[in-house]
Design a protein around this motif. Sequence first.
Motif, PDB file in Angstrom:
ATOM      1  N   TYR A   1       0.442  -1.313   0.457  1.00  0.00           N
ATOM      2  CA  TYR A   1      -0.337   0.206   0.070  1.00  0.00           C
ATOM      3  C   TYR A   1       1.165   1.589  -0.271  1.00  0.00           C
ATOM      4  CZ  TYR A   1      -4.546  -2.643   0.808  1.00  0.00           C
ATOM      5  OH  TYR A   1      -5.122  -3.895   0.622  1.00  0.00           O
TER       6      TYR A   1
ATOM      7  N   THR B   1       3.621   1.051  -1.672  1.00  0.00           N
ATOM      8  CA  THR B   1       4.181   1.544  -3.279  1.00  0.00           C
ATOM      9  C   THR B   1       3.636   1.223  -3.891  1.00  0.00           C
ATOM     10  OG1 THR B   1       4.533  -0.943  -3.030  1.00  0.00           O
ATOM     11  CG2 THR B   1       6.403   0.618  -2.330  1.00  0.00           C
TER      12      THR B   1
ATOM     13  N   ARG C   1       1.642   3.093  -5.999  1.00  0.00           N
ATOM     14  CA  ARG C   1       1.376   4.799  -7.229  1.00  0.00           C
ATOM     15  C   ARG C   1       2.212   3.786  -9.060  1.00  0.00           C
ATOM     16  NH1 ARG C   1       0.459   9.700  -8.905  1.00  0.00           N
ATOM     17  NH2 ARG C   1       1.026   9.424 -11.570  1.00  0.00           N
TER      18      ARG C   1
ATOM     19  N   ILE D   1      -0.398   1.566 -10.144  1.00  0.00           N
ATOM     20  CA  ILE D   1      -0.991   1.809 -10.738  1.00  0.00           C
ATOM     21  C   ILE D   1      -0.450   2.744 -12.377  1.00  0.00           C
ATOM     22  CG2 ILE D   1      -2.575   3.715 -11.030  1.00  0.00           C
ATOM     23  CD1 ILE D   1      -2.960   1.311  -9.119  1.00  0.00           C
ATOM     24  N   ASP D   2       0.777   2.795 -12.205  1.00  0.00           N
ATOM     25  CA  ASP D   2       1.480   3.821 -13.807  1.00  0.00           C
ATOM     26  C   ASP D   2       2.157   2.223 -14.547  1.00  0.00           C
ATOM     27  OD1 ASP D   2       1.431   6.465 -12.214  1.00  0.00           O
ATOM     28  OD2 ASP D   2       3.555   5.835 -11.889  1.00  0.00           O
TER      29      ASP D   2
ATOM     30  N   ALA E   1      -3.531   6.512  -4.929  1.00  0.00           N
ATOM     31  CA  ALA E   1      -3.082   6.499  -6.044  1.00  0.00           C
ATOM     32  C   ALA E   1      -4.344   6.788  -7.285  1.00  0.00           C
ATOM     33  CB  ALA E   1      -2.644   5.061  -6.101  1.00  0.00           C
ATOM     34  N   VAL E   2      -5.072   5.401  -8.116  1.00  0.00           N
ATOM     35  CA  VAL E   2      -5.841   5.713  -9.127  1.00  0.00           C
ATOM     36  C   VAL E   2      -6.545   7.128  -9.289  1.00  0.00           C
ATOM     37  CG1 VAL E   2      -8.179   4.770 -10.481  1.00  0.00           C
ATOM     38  CG2 VAL E   2      -6.463   3.179  -8.705  1.00  0.00           C
TER      39      VAL E   2
ATOM     40  N   ASP F   1      -5.150   9.669  -8.072  1.00  0.00           N
ATOM     41  CA  ASP F   1      -4.225  11.225  -8.595  1.00  0.00           C
ATOM     42  C   ASP F   1      -3.812  10.568  -9.488  1.00  0.00           C
ATOM     43  OD1 ASP F   1      -3.327  12.260  -6.178  1.00  0.00           O
ATOM     44  OD2 ASP F   1      -2.114  10.844  -5.125  1.00  0.00           O
ATOM     45  N   LYS F   2      -3.063   9.424 -10.564  1.00  0.00           N
ATOM     46  CA  LYS F   2      -2.905   9.259 -11.313  1.00  0.00           C
ATOM     47  C   LYS F   2      -3.657   9.345 -13.029  1.00  0.00           C
ATOM     48  CE  LYS F   2      -0.867   7.044 -14.859  1.00  0.00           C
ATOM     49  NZ  LYS F   2       0.554   7.380 -15.172  1.00  0.00           N
TER      50      LYS F   2
ATOM     51  N   THR G   1      -4.202  13.501 -13.619  1.00  0.00           N
ATOM     52  CA  THR G   1      -2.828  13.645 -14.349  1.00  0.00           C
ATOM     53  C   THR G   1      -3.050  13.935 -15.476  1.00  0.00           C
ATOM     54  OG1 THR G   1      -1.600  12.213 -14.541  1.00  0.00           O
ATOM     55  CG2 THR G   1      -1.210  13.359 -12.889  1.00  0.00           C
TER      56      THR G   1
ATOM     57  N   ARG H   1      -9.968  12.296  -3.054  1.00  0.00           N
ATOM     58  CA  ARG H   1      -9.467  13.894  -2.872  1.00  0.00           C
ATOM     59  C   ARG H   1     -10.181  14.653  -3.789  1.00  0.00           C
ATOM     60  NH1 ARG H   1      -5.262  11.561  -0.493  1.00  0.00           N
ATOM     61  NH2 ARG H   1      -3.813  10.933  -2.392  1.00  0.00           N
TER      62      ARG H   1
END
Length: 355
Positions: free
Chosen positions: A11, A13, A15, A18-19, A59-60, A62-63, A66, A100
């Motif tokens: 949890y 790491t 991201r 997800i990338d 993480a999703v 945030d991705k 972008t 978020r």
Amino acid sequence: MHQVMIHPASYETVRGAIDHTFDLFPQDLRDKKVVIKPNVLRGSEAAEGIVTHPAVLAAVVDKVQTMGPASIVVGDNPGLFSYGANEAAFEQTGLMAAARGTYRNIGLDAVALPFNPDFMETVNVSRAIVEADIVISLPKFKTHGLTVMTGAIKNSYGILPGAQKARLHKIAGNPSRFHDLVVEVFRLRVPDLFIVDAVVGMEGNGPASPDLREIGLILASDNAVAMDAVIATMMGLDPERLRFLQRAAEAGLGAWRMDEIGIVGNLVPLENFKLPPLGGEAILDNAAVQAMLESKIRLTPQAAPDGCTACGTCVEQCPAQALSMVDDLPQVDMAKCVICFCCQEICPEKAMVLQ
């Protein structure tokens, strides 16, 4: 050939996984309406492993932020024990903060869609799901007493707000028909991407079992059937024995045979993974469960005279047009009501109660 990614992650790491997901399964999100749907069974602590972990959702989100979407909505319709408590479930699990600021109560607005008449002529689906350009589904790696496992396909059952879920459980009547039903709901709006939280999974008598399993993986695919076949294989299940996978394949939704799936990563079956009974009889033949389902579908929305201000919001927003204003008090026509409980959730005065 559909691909399924199997990527190591914690949890802390996640991201990176997800990338890698979006590298393998590119999504054009620019100027699109994006809905991200975690698995929010009910209010619980994140450490209980019942819902998609907040770190995965964060993480999703945030991705995706972008990638230039026009809008992002994070939402779900919780299960049988959390009707009318959508926000509370998201807050308690930590998923509200992980969203978020993009959380929306998608149970407040629904659209009636034609459905398989073997079950119901129409069902109500959250409007945000219906109108999304892109839907990203975030299932949890878990067992399920009725469908044996819950993953990409079963996660879509949460696009139905309110007690429709209980009514459909009851109408299905046996495990085989419930497997068919799950596929019919999934077909209403097939998500575009699936990212499974398998960092900590659940075994035993899911979907709310105390038996957690450290797995340390994120799984991803753009095909739900392939994804669920991989989850089943990791659990030690033969995908061919899962009726919902057979039905989904027959409907042209994907392939479950492992020689037709490309694996990106290492597929290693989990040793001695504890499973519920294969047929699901432990749930549908259980008198207590049947009584609980019956109590849910008998609930009737009624306006409390001392709280209702006759604003008409519930009448305007009822997707089944089952409410009308009589003597400044909304009245429900149960012949039309589909027990989605949108009226209860949307009432600004909290004056609509379930009896």
